[in-house]
Design an enzyme around this catalytic site. Structure first.
Site, PDB file in Angstrom:
ATOM      1  N   ASP A  17       0.897  -1.109   0.065  1.00  0.00           N
ATOM      2  CA  ASP A  17      -0.037  -0.259   0.016  1.00  0.00           C
ATOM      3  C   ASP A  17       0.933   1.125   0.017  1.00  0.00           C
ATOM      4  O   ASP A  17       1.971   1.186   0.201  1.00  0.00           O
ATOM      5  CB  ASP A  17      -0.947  -0.102   1.272  1.00  0.00           C
ATOM      6  CG  ASP A  17      -1.679   1.153   1.505  1.00  0.00           C
ATOM      7  OD1 ASP A  17      -2.744   1.543   0.505  1.00  0.00           O
ATOM      8  OD2 ASP A  17      -1.827   1.761   2.428  1.00  0.00           O
ATOM      9  N   ASP A  19      -0.369   5.194   0.855  1.00  0.00           N
ATOM     10  CA  ASP A  19      -0.561   6.304   1.828  1.00  0.00           C
ATOM     11  C   ASP A  19      -0.587   5.594   3.299  1.00  0.00           C
ATOM     12  O   ASP A  19      -1.301   4.413   3.467  1.00  0.00           O
ATOM     13  CB  ASP A  19      -2.060   6.728   1.515  1.00  0.00           C
ATOM     14  CG  ASP A  19      -2.004   7.766   0.146  1.00  0.00           C
ATOM     15  OD1 ASP A  19      -1.094   8.438   0.229  1.00  0.00           O
ATOM     16  OD2 ASP A  19      -2.662   7.410  -0.524  1.00  0.00           O
ATOM     17  N   ASP A 187      -1.607  -0.733   5.972  1.00  0.00           N
ATOM     18  CA  ASP A 187      -1.839   0.054   7.264  1.00  0.00           C
ATOM     19  C   ASP A 187      -3.179   0.070   7.832  1.00  0.00           C
ATOM     20  O   ASP A 187      -3.339   0.723   8.737  1.00  0.00           O
ATOM     21  CB  ASP A 187      -1.261   1.487   7.159  1.00  0.00           C
ATOM     22  CG  ASP A 187      -2.224   2.407   6.180  1.00  0.00           C
ATOM     23  OD1 ASP A 187      -2.813   1.839   5.336  1.00  0.00           O
ATOM     24  OD2 ASP A 187      -2.606   3.452   6.811  1.00  0.00           O
TER      25      ASP A 187
END
Length: 234
Positions: A17, A19, A187
């Protein structure tokens, strides 16, 4: 973290991922959103509020920001007003985000070292983000991360976004790997839910956004405080 993540003989590839996992882009989001809101003669939104909105794509982010600033003065009409303003808001947001992309963001500590270690172990890498591809690719290039990835897919690459498993399954297909041998690194619960549904093992970083909730409550195979912890030193 769970020992599954140290046994890289199990993995042919990793999907990473962007961001909140590789780059702290909260400053970029807040700056672009507040320029957009100013253009629409609306009040600004605080970065702390933006952090809870991040992770489900730009469409969700923009709509959430509009609701956040409209609801205090018109709770009953905020939804309708947000929908009416959306097209203009998206155009202004896209304009501003492209102009400031990467200027208010920073690569998290340990990311470069972690990606280097994964590549050194022969793990192929793809970046999969809900961020539009036109935002993601220039950001990776600006931060010197683009060279690590064979493939980069934004949130507009497929019919559905994470937490739907489709983007992970399509990324595995493009890599030529099977989900069980493809590690998802993210995240948030979006990444974990998508990975579980796709059949990919998943490791989450502890420092990301996760909609304002503790990531350690998410169903994942392990957690790290830095991508550098993914592969132990020789």
């Amino acid at each position: 973290m769970n020992s599954i993540s140290f046994d890289f003989a199990r993995f042919d590839a990793a999907i990473v991922d962007l961001d909140g996992t590789m780059v702290d882009t909260l400053g970029d989001f807040a700056e672009a959103l507040n320029r957009m809101l100013r253009d629409l003669s609306l009040p600004p939104v605080a970065p702390a509020a933006v952090e809870r909105m991040v992770g489900k794509g730009s469409e969700h982010l923009i709509h959430s920001a509009l609701l956040h600033v409209l609801a205090p003065t018109d709770p009953d009409g905020a939804q309708a007003k947000a929908r009416a303003l959306y097209d203009a808001a998206w155009a202004r947001y896209q304009h501003h985000y492209l102009a400031i992309n990467g200027q208010h963001s920073a690569v998290y500590a340990g990311v470069v070292e972690g990606l280097q270690a994964l590549r050194a172990r022969g793990v192929r890498l793809a970046c999969l983000t809900n961020k539009p591809g036109a935002f993601a690719r220039p950001l990776l290039a600006a931060k010197g991360l683009d060279g690590f990835f064979e493939l980069v897919f934004g949130g507009d690459a497929f019919e559905r976004k994470k937490p739907d498993p489709l983007p992970l399954l399509k990324t595995c297909e493009a890599l030529g790997t099977v989900p069980a041998r493809t590690l998802m690194i993210g995240d948030s619960s979006n990444d974990a839910r998508a990975a579980r549904a796709a059949g990919c093992p998943v490791v989450l970083v502890s420092y990301g956004y996760n909609h304002g909730e503790s990531v350690r409550g998410v169903d994942a195979d392990g957690f790290v405080d830095s991508l550098a912890q993914l592969v132990p030193a020789a």
